[in-house]
Write a protein that holds these residues in place. Structure first.
Motif, short mmCIF file in Angstrom:
data_model
loop_
_atom_site.label_atom_id
_atom_site.label_comp_id
_atom_site.label_asym_id
_atom_site.label_seq_id
_atom_site.Cartn_x
_atom_site.Cartn_y
_atom_site.Cartn_z
N TYR A 222 7.81 0.30 5.75
CA TYR A 222 8.89 0.49 4.78
C TYR A 222 9.36 1.94 4.81
O TYR A 222 8.67 2.83 5.29
CB TYR A 222 8.40 0.14 3.37
CG TYR A 222 7.13 0.88 2.99
CD1 TYR A 222 7.19 2.10 2.31
CD2 TYR A 222 5.87 0.38 3.34
CE1 TYR A 222 6.03 2.79 1.99
CE2 TYR A 222 4.72 1.07 3.02
CZ TYR A 222 4.81 2.27 2.34
OH TYR A 222 3.66 2.96 2.04
N ARG A 223 10.55 2.17 4.28
CA ARG A 223 11.08 3.51 4.15
C ARG A 223 10.83 3.96 2.70
O ARG A 223 11.17 3.26 1.76
CB ARG A 223 12.58 3.56 4.46
CG ARG A 223 13.17 4.96 4.40
CD ARG A 223 14.67 4.94 4.70
NE ARG A 223 15.00 4.26 5.94
CZ ARG A 223 14.98 4.82 7.15
NH1 ARG A 223 14.65 6.09 7.28
NH2 ARG A 223 15.29 4.12 8.22
N TRP A 224 10.22 5.12 2.54
CA TRP A 224 9.98 5.67 1.21
C TRP A 224 10.25 7.16 1.25
O TRP A 224 9.67 7.88 2.07
CB TRP A 224 8.52 5.40 0.77
CG TRP A 224 8.24 5.87 -0.62
CD1 TRP A 224 7.45 6.91 -1.00
CD2 TRP A 224 8.74 5.31 -1.83
NE1 TRP A 224 7.43 7.04 -2.36
CE2 TRP A 224 8.23 6.07 -2.90
CE3 TRP A 224 9.60 4.26 -2.13
CZ2 TRP A 224 8.53 5.81 -4.23
CZ3 TRP A 224 9.90 3.99 -3.45
CH2 TRP A 224 9.35 4.76 -4.48
N LYS A 225 11.18 7.60 0.43
CA LYS A 225 11.58 9.01 0.37
C LYS A 225 11.97 9.53 1.75
O LYS A 225 11.50 10.56 2.21
CB LYS A 225 10.48 9.85 -0.28
CG LYS A 225 10.22 9.42 -1.73
CD LYS A 225 9.22 10.29 -2.42
CE LYS A 225 9.05 9.79 -3.85
NZ LYS A 225 8.08 10.53 -4.60
N GLU A 226 12.82 8.72 2.42
CA GLU A 226 13.41 9.07 3.71
C GLU A 226 12.43 9.11 4.89
O GLU A 226 12.76 9.62 5.95
CB GLU A 226 14.18 10.40 3.63
CG GLU A 226 15.30 10.38 2.61
CD GLU A 226 16.29 9.23 2.83
OE1 GLU A 226 16.68 8.96 3.99
OE2 GLU A 226 16.66 8.58 1.84
N VAL A 227 11.22 8.58 4.71
CA VAL A 227 10.24 8.54 5.78
C VAL A 227 9.80 7.10 5.98
O VAL A 227 9.53 6.39 5.00
CB VAL A 227 9.01 9.42 5.44
CG1 VAL A 227 7.96 9.33 6.53
CG2 VAL A 227 9.42 10.87 5.22
N THR B 282 7.31 2.31 -7.62
CA THR B 282 8.23 1.18 -7.59
C THR B 282 7.51 -0.01 -6.97
O THR B 282 7.63 -0.26 -5.77
CB THR B 282 9.49 1.53 -6.76
OG1 THR B 282 10.06 2.74 -7.26
CG2 THR B 282 10.53 0.43 -6.83
N PRO B 283 6.72 -0.74 -7.77
CA PRO B 283 5.97 -1.86 -7.18
C PRO B 283 6.90 -2.99 -6.76
O PRO B 283 7.93 -3.24 -7.38
CB PRO B 283 5.06 -2.31 -8.32
CG PRO B 283 5.73 -1.85 -9.56
CD PRO B 283 6.48 -0.59 -9.20
N GLU B 284 6.51 -3.64 -5.68
CA GLU B 284 7.20 -4.86 -5.26
C GLU B 284 6.92 -5.93 -6.30
O GLU B 284 5.76 -6.23 -6.60
CB GLU B 284 6.68 -5.30 -3.90
CG GLU B 284 7.23 -6.64 -3.45
CD GLU B 284 6.66 -7.07 -2.12
OE1 GLU B 284 7.23 -7.99 -1.52
OE2 GLU B 284 5.64 -6.51 -1.67
N ILE B 285 7.97 -6.48 -6.86
CA ILE B 285 7.86 -7.63 -7.76
C ILE B 285 9.01 -8.56 -7.39
O ILE B 285 10.17 -8.26 -7.68
CB ILE B 285 7.94 -7.23 -9.26
CG1 ILE B 285 6.87 -6.21 -9.60
CG2 ILE B 285 7.82 -8.48 -10.13
CD1 ILE B 285 6.98 -5.63 -11.00
#
Length: 132
Positions: free
Chosen positions: A59-64, A97-100
């Motif tokens: 996944y992409r998180w904070k541009e990484v 930001t949990p996946e729900i």
């Protein structure tokens, strides 16, 4: 039986919501997955939860772009109890930001779906009990 009950094997609606749902979340440790599952079932926000893992998430998180091992938790609930389950997961989860993700159940065993409904009935306060 009214719409939204487990009569037959197709999903009805109750108050404009899908009668039955599976709700998916992920977390980074098996003990966290079990705690989320147990808490939701104890609160009757879900009838049961199944834990699978580890799975590899990309996944992409904070541009990484990240790669991580995670454990999936799949909850079985009703549309009527979705808000309670989501609120529980947002409060109990340690991700920013949990996946729900909720998916409607469109068909299933009438006996199983009836059990899901029975196990997610919100407990009422005993008359006269103040909670203090």
């Amino acid at each position: 039986m009214a719409a939204g009950t487990a009569a037959g094997t197709t999903a009805g609606t109750a108050a404009g919501t899908t009668a039955w749902l599976t709700v998916l979340t992920t977390t980074d440790a098996p003990e966290k997955a079990e705690a989320l599952a147990r808490g939701a079932v104890e609160a009757r926000a879900a009838a049961c939860a199944q834990i699978s893992g580890p799975v590899t998430s990309v996944y992409r998180w904070k541009e990484v772009v990240e790669t991580a091992s995670e454990w999936q938790v799949l909850f079985k609930t009703t549309g009527a109890r979705y808000d309670a389950l989501e609120a529980y997961l947002l409060a109990a989860h340690d991700y920013d930001t949990p996946e729900i993700i909720a998916t409607p159940v469109v068909r299933g065993s009438a006996d199983y779906l009836r059990w899901v409904e029975e196990e997610t009935v919100e407990e009422e306060t005993v008359e006269g009990e103040t909670g203090e």
